[in-house]
Design a protein around this motif. Structure first.
Motif, PDB file in Angstrom:
ATOM      1  N   LEU A 174       0.822  -1.208   0.000  1.00 60.44           N
ATOM      2  CA  LEU A 174       0.000   0.000   0.000  1.00 60.44           C
ATOM      3  C   LEU A 174       0.857   1.259   0.000  1.00 60.44           C
ATOM      4  CD1 LEU A 174      -2.801   1.290   0.129  1.00 60.44           C
ATOM      5  CD2 LEU A 174      -2.659   1.162   2.621  1.00 60.44           C
ATOM      6  N   ASP A 175       1.931   1.264   0.777  1.00 60.04           N
ATOM      7  CA  ASP A 175       2.785   2.459   0.842  1.00 60.04           C
ATOM      8  C   ASP A 175       3.335   2.814  -0.539  1.00 60.04           C
ATOM      9  OD1 ASP A 175       2.396   2.699   3.551  1.00 60.04           O
ATOM     10  OD2 ASP A 175       4.187   1.570   4.090  1.00 60.04           O
ATOM     11  N   LYS A 176       3.726   1.796  -1.283  1.00 62.19           N
ATOM     12  CA  LYS A 176       4.263   2.033  -2.628  1.00 62.19           C
ATOM     13  C   LYS A 176       3.186   2.575  -3.548  1.00 62.19           C
ATOM     14  CE  LYS A 176       6.606  -0.319  -6.462  1.00 62.19           C
ATOM     15  NZ  LYS A 176       7.148  -1.614  -6.949  1.00 62.19           N
ATOM     16  N   ILE A 177       1.983   1.986  -3.443  1.00 59.70           N
ATOM     17  CA  ILE A 177       0.864   2.427  -4.279  1.00 59.70           C
ATOM     18  C   ILE A 177       0.506   3.880  -3.995  1.00 59.70           C
ATOM     19  CG2 ILE A 177      -1.634   2.133  -4.616  1.00 59.70           C
ATOM     20  CD1 ILE A 177      -1.163  -0.890  -4.270  1.00 59.70           C
ATOM     21  N   ILE A 178       0.442   4.239  -2.726  1.00 56.84           N
ATOM     22  CA  ILE A 178       0.086   5.614  -2.362  1.00 56.84           C
ATOM     23  C   ILE A 178       1.177   6.586  -2.791  1.00 56.84           C
ATOM     24  CG2 ILE A 178      -0.469   7.168  -0.461  1.00 56.84           C
ATOM     25  CD1 ILE A 178      -2.672   5.149  -1.218  1.00 56.84           C
ATOM     26  N   ASP A 179       2.431   6.160  -2.680  1.00 61.02           N
ATOM     27  CA  ASP A 179       3.539   7.016  -3.113  1.00 61.02           C
ATOM     28  C   ASP A 179       3.445   7.305  -4.614  1.00 61.02           C
ATOM     29  OD1 ASP A 179       6.137   8.364  -2.626  1.00 61.02           O
ATOM     30  OD2 ASP A 179       6.897   6.806  -3.969  1.00 61.02           O
ATOM     31  N   ILE A 180       3.120   6.278  -5.394  1.00 56.19           N
ATOM     32  CA  ILE A 180       2.938   6.469  -6.838  1.00 56.19           C
ATOM     33  C   ILE A 180       1.762   7.417  -7.092  1.00 56.19           C
ATOM     34  CG2 ILE A 180       2.234   5.292  -8.968  1.00 56.19           C
ATOM     35  CD1 ILE A 180       3.738   2.816  -7.907  1.00 56.19           C
ATOM     36  N   TRP A 181       0.704   7.223  -6.344  1.00 56.38           N
ATOM     37  CA  TRP A 181      -0.497   8.037  -6.511  1.00 56.38           C
ATOM     38  C   TRP A 181      -0.201   9.513  -6.228  1.00 56.38           C
ATOM     39  CZ3 TRP A 181      -5.700   5.975  -4.100  1.00 56.38           C
ATOM     40  CH2 TRP A 181      -6.789   6.551  -4.763  1.00 56.38           C
ATOM     41  N   GLN A 574      -4.136  -7.033  -8.880  1.00 55.56           N
ATOM     42  CA  GLN A 574      -4.055  -6.439 -10.220  1.00 55.56           C
ATOM     43  C   GLN A 574      -3.766  -4.937 -10.179  1.00 55.56           C
ATOM     44  OE1 GLN A 574      -4.739  -9.075 -12.304  1.00 55.56           O
ATOM     45  NE2 GLN A 574      -5.407 -10.245 -10.504  1.00 55.56           N
ATOM     46  N   VAL A 575      -3.765  -4.327  -8.999  1.00 51.76           N
ATOM     47  CA  VAL A 575      -3.718  -2.869  -8.917  1.00 51.76           C
ATOM     48  C   VAL A 575      -2.428  -2.333  -9.522  1.00 51.76           C
ATOM     49  CG1 VAL A 575      -3.642  -0.882  -7.370  1.00 51.76           C
ATOM     50  CG2 VAL A 575      -5.226  -2.755  -6.907  1.00 51.76           C
ATOM     51  N   ASP A 576      -2.584  -1.486 -10.530  1.00 53.02           N
ATOM     52  CA  ASP A 576      -1.435  -0.791 -11.096  1.00 53.02           C
ATOM     53  C   ASP A 576      -1.629   0.725 -10.957  1.00 53.02           C
ATOM     54  OD1 ASP A 576      -3.545  -0.792 -12.871  1.00 53.02           O
ATOM     55  OD2 ASP A 576      -2.476  -1.826 -14.464  1.00 53.02           O
ATOM     56  N   TYR A 577      -2.735   1.246 -11.520  1.00 53.91           N
ATOM     57  CA  TYR A 577      -3.060   2.662 -11.348  1.00 53.91           C
ATOM     58  C   TYR A 577      -4.081   2.773 -10.214  1.00 53.91           C
ATOM     59  CZ  TYR A 577      -0.905   3.031 -15.956  1.00 53.91           C
ATOM     60  OH  TYR A 577      -0.030   2.963 -17.004  1.00 53.91           O
ATOM     61  N   PRO A 578      -3.678   3.219  -9.043  1.00 58.20           N
ATOM     62  CA  PRO A 578      -4.566   3.164  -7.871  1.00 58.20           C
ATOM     63  C   PRO A 578      -5.853   3.955  -8.030  1.00 58.20           C
ATOM     64  CG  PRO A 578      -2.582   4.447  -7.405  1.00 58.20           C
ATOM     65  CD  PRO A 578      -2.346   3.763  -8.701  1.00 58.20           C
ATOM     66  N   SER A 579      -5.849   5.007  -8.848  1.00 59.91           N
ATOM     67  CA  SER A 579      -7.065   5.807  -8.991  1.00 59.91           C
ATOM     68  C   SER A 579      -8.200   5.004  -9.616  1.00 59.91           C
ATOM     69  CB  SER A 579      -6.791   7.061  -9.825  1.00 59.91           C
ATOM     70  OG  SER A 579      -6.416   6.724 -11.142  1.00 59.91           O
ATOM     71  N   TYR A 580      -7.886   3.911 -10.299  1.00 59.77           N
ATOM     72  CA  TYR A 580      -8.918   3.067 -10.897  1.00 59.77           C
ATOM     73  C   TYR A 580      -9.392   1.960  -9.958  1.00 59.77           C
ATOM     74  CZ  TYR A 580      -7.750   5.267 -15.360  1.00 59.77           C
ATOM     75  OH  TYR A 580      -7.545   6.180 -16.369  1.00 59.77           O
ATOM     76  N   TYR A 581      -8.898   1.988  -8.726  1.00 57.41           N
ATOM     77  CA  TYR A 581      -9.247   0.919  -7.786  1.00 57.41           C
ATOM     78  C   TYR A 581      -9.544   1.472  -6.392  1.00 57.41           C
ATOM     79  CZ  TYR A 581      -7.396  -2.152 -11.410  1.00 57.41           C
ATOM     80  OH  TYR A 581      -7.183  -2.815 -12.595  1.00 57.41           O
ATOM     81  N   SER A 582      -9.992   2.721  -6.315  1.00 54.57           N
ATOM     82  CA  SER A 582     -10.122   3.368  -5.008  1.00 54.57           C
ATOM     83  C   SER A 582     -11.164   2.701  -4.121  1.00 54.57           C
ATOM     84  CB  SER A 582     -10.445   4.855  -5.185  1.00 54.57           C
ATOM     85  OG  SER A 582     -11.603   5.038  -5.979  1.00 54.57           O
ATOM     86  N   ASN A 583     -12.261   2.203  -4.709  1.00 51.17           N
ATOM     87  CA  ASN A 583     -13.278   1.566  -3.879  1.00 51.17           C
ATOM     88  C   ASN A 583     -12.808   0.198  -3.397  1.00 51.17           C
ATOM     89  OD1 ASN A 583     -15.808   2.177  -2.708  1.00 51.17           O
ATOM     90  ND2 ASN A 583     -16.843   0.741  -4.064  1.00 51.17           N
ATOM     91  N   TRP A 584     -11.942  -0.451  -4.161  1.00 52.78           N
ATOM     92  CA  TRP A 584     -11.318  -1.705  -3.712  1.00 52.78           C
ATOM     93  C   TRP A 584     -10.322  -1.421  -2.595  1.00 52.78           C
ATOM     94  CZ3 TRP A 584     -13.591  -5.928  -5.474  1.00 52.78           C
ATOM     95  CH2 TRP A 584     -14.238  -5.900  -6.705  1.00 52.78           C
TER      96      TRP A 584
END
Length: 666
Positions: A174-181, A574-584
């Motif tokens: 999650l930390d990596k995903i949020i950092d990318i976001w 599968q999450v790559d672009y976090p903005s497309y998976y915010s509800n997940w």
């Protein structure tokens, strides 16, 4: 002949006078095309689509275009809001062929409906040339056309499938995903560093929850920046309330001027959540204005709400123009506001910053009222009153203009979102009428859009409900019922939510793939689609897992819980672009924290209402005010006593008589 005069969709009815021999989409139309061996033209749009109107004016009202389409093709018009499954299928086809999509969506197909060519907007000459070439190709080399159609259909089938759970689970960082976001955040204007800019309410809703849960002030600063800039920007109609669909520029100034119910419903919920956290008067004003706009313009007088207002409207010269209803000239404003024009222009930038085009202005704020009041040696409350008076005065003048076209159908999913919005505004602002309105919407859906024999309908207009409900209709309706139960403790909403969930499992769950299909189509052409990406509206599969999570807890139903967790885990891999998976990601937050507070007792409702008036980051708060057979509450009710039951990570604390005795963070 053109048959669209028989339809109730405002979009289809807009095309009823075209010289094209339009037909609505139906199996009988496809069968006739097969008999006549004609290629199909399937043209998809919606009533508030600007470029749909442009193509209609340029091509579909043109006699030369009509001659080609009527002679060589069977032409079908589709309202994407009425039949989103058809739109999704052909959108995938166009995206595979052209790497882009949008509306109007124009596709040429074999007589059985399989696509062979398509795109979005075409000017008249390109459209005519393309149709002539396709007709010639089909007439002279049909084998080549059929071969391409099969390959394309295989591609659509492939991208319509659910993701597979990896044999070796990927590490969810999650930390990596949020950092990318965070790298995509626009720290000057809010939103993302690109244009056009969509508001993406669920993105902000999740980031706010995460920011509070993890004590990440950077996320909260970003959310507040975006929410403030949205209200300041031209994307918010400060005169009457309500948000437009998106901004064409970086600073939220110039909008694509259509207003949609689904945007505004979700934004009310978002601002209500933010108000609970900040008690911002700006957020409160935004909520109240938006709800007032919705009541004034979209209330269908039967308990539900209409869909949208068009971007285009007529100028005083009766020319159709995007945004004509909403823009102002400097001369108009000086005449209307008189001696107040100077301070008004400072607030709303009637200058180079606020100028749109051709001497026309769209209101945009750069600074808070407090700062402007200080600079001008004014009392802030006096300036707030002035601002309200100006907005009322300008609304009176604007009401004399010709309003944009209204899309007066009512969609189940969007109305369910509206019920949720009213519940959220009620919990934030404690306005009793908002709760009453939410329950009225649920009654409207139950009485007008539900059949005991067939289930939900998708759309309603003029006393008629039609088209079988899609997954998003079921998912959002269940979600609204659960929210109504949570804030009223009336178990009829909970029981209904469970029953409709079971109906959804029976009719939409693909056991083999482990996900819900978007529709119940059994047609061989239309591949059952599984939608998982969150966009402007969260995906229906993600909404369903939230429903299953709550129902699994309340009914102690392990099947619901396991299905929720399995689907969520598969998607998170599968999450790559976090903005497309915010509800997940929001579901992941709830699952990782996994805390629920149950309040049981005769006066539990008032305690629920007090607690839910505060910001709740990751916990599920429920209650019961009577003896109950709901498994979660069974045997927990004690006469003349209120008990707080708190559980976290599947471990429950000793029940307490006061919430202060529990060291918890909701």
């Amino acid at each position: 002949m053109n048959e669209l005069h028989k339809e109730s969709s405002p979009y289809l009815f807009q095309h009823a006078n075209n010289p094209i021999h339009w037909k609505a989409f139906s199996q009988s139309t496809l069968e006739k095309a097969k008999i006549e061996n004609k290629l199909l033209i399937i043209s998809i749009g919606y009533s508030t689509c600007h470029w749909c109107h442009v193509m209609e004016h340029e091509s579909f009202n043109d006699l030369d275009v009509a001659k080609i389409m009527n002679t060589h093709f069977t032409s079908i018009k589709v309202d994407r809001e009425e039949q989103p499954d058809i739109d999704s299928f052909y959108m995938k086809a166009v995206q595979l062929m052209t790497k882009q999509g949008g509306w109007p969506l124009n596709v040429v197909c074999l007589p059985d409906g399989k696509p062979i060519w398509g795109g979005t907007y075409f000017n008249k000459n390109t459209w005519i040339e393309s149709l002539n070439q396709l007709h010639s190709l089909y007439k002279n080399n049909p084998g080549q056309v059929y071969d391409f159609a099969e390959k394309l259909h295989d591609g659509i089938s492939l991208i319509s499938k659910a993701p597979n759970s990896l044999e070796k689970a990927a590490t969810f960082d999650l930390d990596k995903i949020i950092d990318i976001w965070k790298r995509s955040f626009d720290w000057e204007h809010g939103g993302y560093s690109k244009a056009p800019k969509f508001m993406m309410p669920n993105n902000l809703y999740y980031l706010q929850k995460l920011g509070v849960s993890t004590d990440d002030s950077t996320l909260l600063d970003y959310v507040d920046l975006t929410l403030t800039k949205l209200v300041y920007g031209g994307i918010f109609d400060t005169i009457h309330g309500g948000f437009f669909r998106y901004s064409v520029d970086f600073k939220w100034h110039i909008s694509h001027f259509e207003k949609m119910l689904y945007d505004n419903a979700q934004l009310v919920s978002l601002y209500a959540d933010a108000y609970k956290r900040t008690k911002s008067s700006l957020y409160e004003e935004c909520i109240l204005k938006t709800l007032q706009f919705i009541e004034d313009e979209w209330n269908n007088s039967e308990g539900g709400y209409f869909c949208a207002l068009d971007a285009d409207s007529l100028t005083p010269q009766h020319q159709l123009k995007e945004g004509a209803y909403y823009v102002w000239t400097k001369d108009e404003l000086e005449t209307i506001l008189s001696e107040d024009f100077e301070i008004f222009s400072e607030i709303f930038n009637i200058n180079t910053f606020g100028h749109w085009e051709n001497g026309e202005y769209v209101f945009i704020q750069k600074e808070p009222l407090e700062k402007i009041a200080l600079k001008n040696h004014l009392e802030i409350e006096d300036l707030r009153v002035k601002k309200q008076q100006w907005e009322q005065l300008l609304k009176q003048h604007r009401d004399k203009r010709i309003k944009p076209l209204l899309d007066d159908k009512s969609l189940t999913a969007w109305n369910a979102m509206m019920a949720i919005a009213y519940i959220d505004s009620y919990t934030a602002l404690n306005i009793e009428s908002h709760l009453a309105k939410s329950l009225t919407i649920l009654t409207f859906i139950e009485e007008k859009l539900w059949s005991e024999e067939t289930g939900l309908f998708h759309t309603y207009k003029n006393g008629t409900a039609k088209i079988s409900g899609y997954l998003d209709d079921y998912a959002w309706y269940i979600n609204a019922l659960l929210r109504a139960y949570e804030i009223t403790l009336n178990e009829k909403f909970l029981i209904r939510a469970k029953n409709i969930t079971d109906h959804t499992l029976d009719n939409f769950l693909d056991e083999k793939q482990g996900f819900f299909t978007y529709s119940m189509h059994k047609d061989t052409v239309f591949v059952p689609s599984i939608e998982i990406e969150d966009n402007v509206i969260p995906s229906p599969n993600s909404v369903m897992v939230h429903n299953l999570h709550k129902l699994g807890i309340l009914f102690e139903n392990q099947y619901y819980t396991n299905l929720c967790e399995k689907i969520t885990d598969t998607v998170l891999q599968q999450v790559d672009y976090p903005s497309y998976y915010s509800n997940w990601l929001l579901m992941s937050l709830y699952l990782s924290e996994h805390s629920e507070l149950g309040i049981v007792g005769q006066d539990s409702l008032q305690h629920i209402q007090a607690i839910t008036s505060n910001f709740i980051a990751h916990s599920f708060v429920v209650g019961s005010n009577k003896p109950s057979n709901i498994p979660y509450f069974k045997n927990k009710y004690i006469e003349n006593q209120t008990l707080y039951y708190f559980c976290k990570n599947k471990s429950c604390f000793q029940p307490e008589t006061k919430i202060d005795l529990l060291d918890i963070h909701l």
